[in-house]
Enzyme design. Structure first.
Site, PDB file in Angstrom:
ATOM      1  N   LYS A 145      36.952 -40.887  -9.458  1.00 14.71           N
ATOM      2  CA  LYS A 145      35.865 -39.906  -9.518  1.00 14.71           C
ATOM      3  C   LYS A 145      34.533 -40.612  -9.755  1.00 14.71           C
ATOM      4  O   LYS A 145      34.506 -41.671 -10.367  1.00 14.71           O
ATOM      5  CB  LYS A 145      36.105 -38.935 -10.688  1.00 14.71           C
ATOM      6  CG  LYS A 145      37.176 -37.908 -10.449  1.00 14.71           C
ATOM      7  CD  LYS A 145      37.234 -36.935 -11.619  1.00 14.71           C
ATOM      8  CE  LYS A 145      38.322 -35.892 -11.389  1.00 14.71           C
ATOM      9  NZ  LYS A 145      38.068 -35.024 -10.240  1.00 14.71           N
TER      10      LYS A 145
ATOM     11  N   ARG B 151      48.318 -30.648  -8.763  1.00 14.81           N
ATOM     12  CA  ARG B 151      49.413 -30.022  -7.991  1.00 14.81           C
ATOM     13  C   ARG B 151      50.671 -30.881  -8.020  1.00 14.81           C
ATOM     14  O   ARG B 151      51.777 -30.381  -7.911  1.00 14.81           O
ATOM     15  CB  ARG B 151      48.921 -29.744  -6.562  1.00 14.81           C
ATOM     16  CG  ARG B 151      48.482 -30.963  -5.807  1.00 14.81           C
ATOM     17  CD  ARG B 151      47.561 -30.654  -4.637  1.00 14.81           C
ATOM     18  NE  ARG B 151      46.171 -30.474  -5.060  1.00 14.81           N
ATOM     19  CZ  ARG B 151      45.163 -30.206  -4.230  1.00 14.81           C
ATOM     20  NH1 ARG B 151      45.387 -30.070  -2.928  1.00 14.81           N
ATOM     21  NH2 ARG B 151      43.937 -30.055  -4.688  1.00 14.81           N
TER      22      ARG B 151
HETATM   23  N1  BES Z   1      40.741 -31.705 -12.332  1.00 12.13           N
HETATM   24  C1  BES Z   1      40.176 -31.751 -11.037  1.00 12.13           C
HETATM   25  C2  BES Z   1      39.447 -30.479 -10.661  1.00 12.13           C
HETATM   26  C3  BES Z   1      38.136 -30.228 -11.337  1.00 12.13           C
HETATM   27  C4  BES Z   1      37.009 -30.959 -11.014  1.00 12.13           C
HETATM   28  C5  BES Z   1      38.020 -29.200 -12.237  1.00 12.13           C
HETATM   29  C6  BES Z   1      35.809 -30.691 -11.619  1.00 12.13           C
HETATM   30  C7  BES Z   1      36.810 -28.926 -12.833  1.00 12.13           C
HETATM   31  C8  BES Z   1      35.704 -29.664 -12.533  1.00 12.13           C
HETATM   32  C9  BES Z   1      41.273 -31.976 -10.011  1.00 12.13           C
HETATM   33  O1  BES Z   1      42.321 -32.781 -10.397  1.00 12.13           O
HETATM   34  C10 BES Z   1      40.641 -32.632  -8.824  1.00 12.13           C
HETATM   35  O2  BES Z   1      40.165 -33.718  -8.965  1.00 12.13           O
HETATM   36  N2  BES Z   1      40.634 -31.955  -7.699  1.00 12.13           N
HETATM   37  C11 BES Z   1      40.025 -32.470  -6.530  1.00 12.13           C
HETATM   38  C12 BES Z   1      40.897 -32.133  -5.354  1.00 12.13           C
HETATM   39  C13 BES Z   1      40.495 -32.822  -4.093  1.00 12.13           C
HETATM   40  C14 BES Z   1      40.749 -34.301  -4.213  1.00 12.13           C
HETATM   41  C15 BES Z   1      41.285 -32.251  -2.955  1.00 12.13           C
HETATM   42  C16 BES Z   1      38.651 -31.821  -6.407  1.00 12.13           C
HETATM   43  O3  BES Z   1      38.501 -30.660  -6.740  1.00 12.13           O
HETATM   44  O4  BES Z   1      37.728 -32.524  -6.015  1.00 12.13           O
HETATM   45 MN    MN Z   2      41.889 -34.816 -10.063  1.00 15.68          MN
END
Ligand code: BES
Ligand code: MN
Ligand code: ZN
Length: 480
Positions: free
Chosen positions: A265, A339
């Site tokens: 991230k 997931r």
């Molecule tokens: N925990 C995150 C989702 C999230 C991000 C919640 C920011 C709240 C604030 C999750 O694990 C994630 O990183 N999801 C990705 C999915 C993508 C890679 C398809 C996302 O939302 O960017």
């Molecule tokens: Mn994630």
């Protein structure tokens, strides 16, 4: 805090009264004492009290020797649960700064469709007692609550008992969420859950370690913790006071820190990914509330706990893993890890022959983009269950908004290298994530709540909200 039903002979030095901007003359209904009423009416006529939403005036009644906080709620017909709770909590915060130990609260003129205002108010008071650093002193010790006459002493006491249980669970969820990620790791969540066993003889907690999960072939869940020195844990919290009754199973995403893994991230606000276990936190809080209120229903909570870290042994984009269900998954993005832990926990949960399965997860940034911070995203494969969840959201103000699960979204998960891949295309990311989960719950009545936008606040008021504990407790109480 102590809550007492206000009886007409009680006299308090400090009193909270709500006023509507379009019903200013109605303020008399709430003031028991005619002397104080005179002072307040004078203040109204002098336009010191306007009733506008968010206004708060303090009137000192010299004749009656008492003080009134008049909280404006705007137009009566436009009052919502959200507005009521917001302004109640802000006045509680304010009062707690003074050295005031006892107050009265007049709820006799608050009516919001389907909302239990007494329950909502007690929960707001209890929420104000939570403070992560324990560094502020709350002076308030007792609240005398004026309720409509048709609420008997017994009804008052029952509501009080249930509200306290819910509030304690809610504050537990907040505490777990706010706990820093170097402390709140999967082992910590397991240990904190284990503490719940003290609450009730019918509450039992089991913890599966990585070896046990490997034996169950949870290859998807284990792939997430692979890059971390913290071992994954699957925590099972069973509250089953009734014999031979199908349980409601609540599954929570418990990623104690989400760096994204090798699909790392960006750094800004990454600290907020300590809240990526909020789904699991809400399950712990709900289980605590069930036990504390001695609920007559069977509920099982399952926490899928892991830390998502990059390292030399972390999963790579392109890796294929096999889930407990036998479905193989191509991991195209290691940041779509929620997931991956949930699918194995959902498969595992089937062994309890659930009446319903609900999972809670801070699953996608896309949910936050699409719906904002106010409702959680709701997905389900069963319309009866959808209606029940919407109803609990409606009565508690813990809002949800339903999104579709058309078969088109499932097509986006096709790949040449495994049964499914773990991400969809560029758009509708909250839905493709839910569609991924739906592949593992085909034979169940299942719903998924994406709480990415609702589980915590950012900015100056950064902190866990404890959502959706209020929704979940209502759901388990009303679906016996
Ligand atoms: N925990 C995150 C989702 C999230 C991000 C919640 C920011 C709240 C604030 C999750 O694990 C994630 O990183 N999801 C990705 C999915 C993508 C890679 C398809 C996302 O939302 O960017
Ligand atoms: Mn994630
Ligand atoms: Zn995550």
């Amino acid at each position: 805090m102590k809550y007492t039903r206000f009886s007409k002979n009680d006299k308090l030095d400090y009193n909270l009264v709500f006023v509507y901007e379009d019903k200013l003359s109605g303020v008399n209904k709430s003031i028991g004492c005619s002397k104080a009423l005179k002072d307040i009416k004078k203040a109204v006529s002098q336009k010191l009290i306007c009733g506008k939403l968010g206004s708060m005036e303090m009137i000192v009644s010299t004749m009656y020797d008492s003080n009134y906080f008049l909280i404006g709620l705007g137009k009566k017909s436009e009052l919502t649960i959200q507005k009521f709770e917001k302004y109640l909590s802000s006045v509680i915060k304010k009062i707690n700064k003074y050295d005031i130990g006892k107050i009265s609260l007049d709820l006799s003129d608050i009516t919001i469709k389907n909302y239990d205002v007494l329950k909502g108010s007690i929960i707001e008071f209890e929420k104000s007692n939570y403070n992560f650093k324990n560094n502020s002193i709350n002076h308030l010790k007792e609240c005398f609550i004026k309720v409509p006459n048709n609420i008997t002493k017994k009804a008052f006491d029952d509501t009080k008992r249930i509200s306290l249980a819910i509030a304690h669970g809610l504050n537990t969820a907040r505490k777990l969420g706010d706990t820093p990620p170097n402390i709140c790791n999967p082992t910590f969540l397991a240990r904190e859950s284990k503490k719940l066993e003290k609450l009730h003889k019918n509450l039992k907690v089991e913890v599966l370690d990585e070896k046990q999960m490997r034996a169950l072939k949870m290859g998807s869940l284990l792939s997430v913790s692979q890059g971390s020195t913290q071992p994954a844990k699957l925590v099972i919290i069973k509250y089953t006071p009734l014999k031979n009754k199908q349980p409601i199973v609540l599954v929570g995403k418990g990623i104690t820190f989400d760096t994204g893994g090798i699909s790392l991230k960006p750094s800004p606000s990454m600290d907020e990914m300590k809240y990526d276990m909020s789904g699991a936190g809400s399950v712990v809080g709900t289980m605590q509330a069930c036990a504390e209120m001695n609920l007559k229903n069977n509920v099982i909570g399952i926490l899928a706990c892991a830390e998502n870290m990059p390292s030399g042994v972390a999963t790579r984009p392109g890796d294929v893993v096999k889930s407990m269900s036998g479905i193989t998954i191509e991991i195209l993005n290691t940041d779509a890890e929620g997931r991956l832990v949930l699918c194995d926990a959902l498969t595992f949960s089937k062994k309890y022959k659930p009446k319903y399965i609900l999972d809670m997860a801070t699953l996608t940034g896309a949910c936050l983009v699409g719906l904002g911070k106010y409702p959680s995203g709701l997905f389900s494969n069963n319309s009866t269950l959808t209606q029940k969840i919407k109803k609990s959201a409606d009565v508690t103000g813990d809002r949800v908004w339903e999104l579709p699960l058309y078969s088109d979204y499932f097509d986006e998960l096709k790949t040449n290298f495994a049964d499914i891949q773990n991400i969809g295309g560029r758009y509708g990311g909250a839905i493709t994530a839910a569609a991924f989960l739906a592949n593992f719950t085909k034979d169940e009545k299942w719903a998924h709540l994406d709480i990415a936008g609702t589980a915590w606040e950012s900015g100056n008021d950064k902190g866990s909200t404890g959502r959706p504990v209020k929704l979940l407790t209502d759901f388990v109480m009303t679906n016996k």
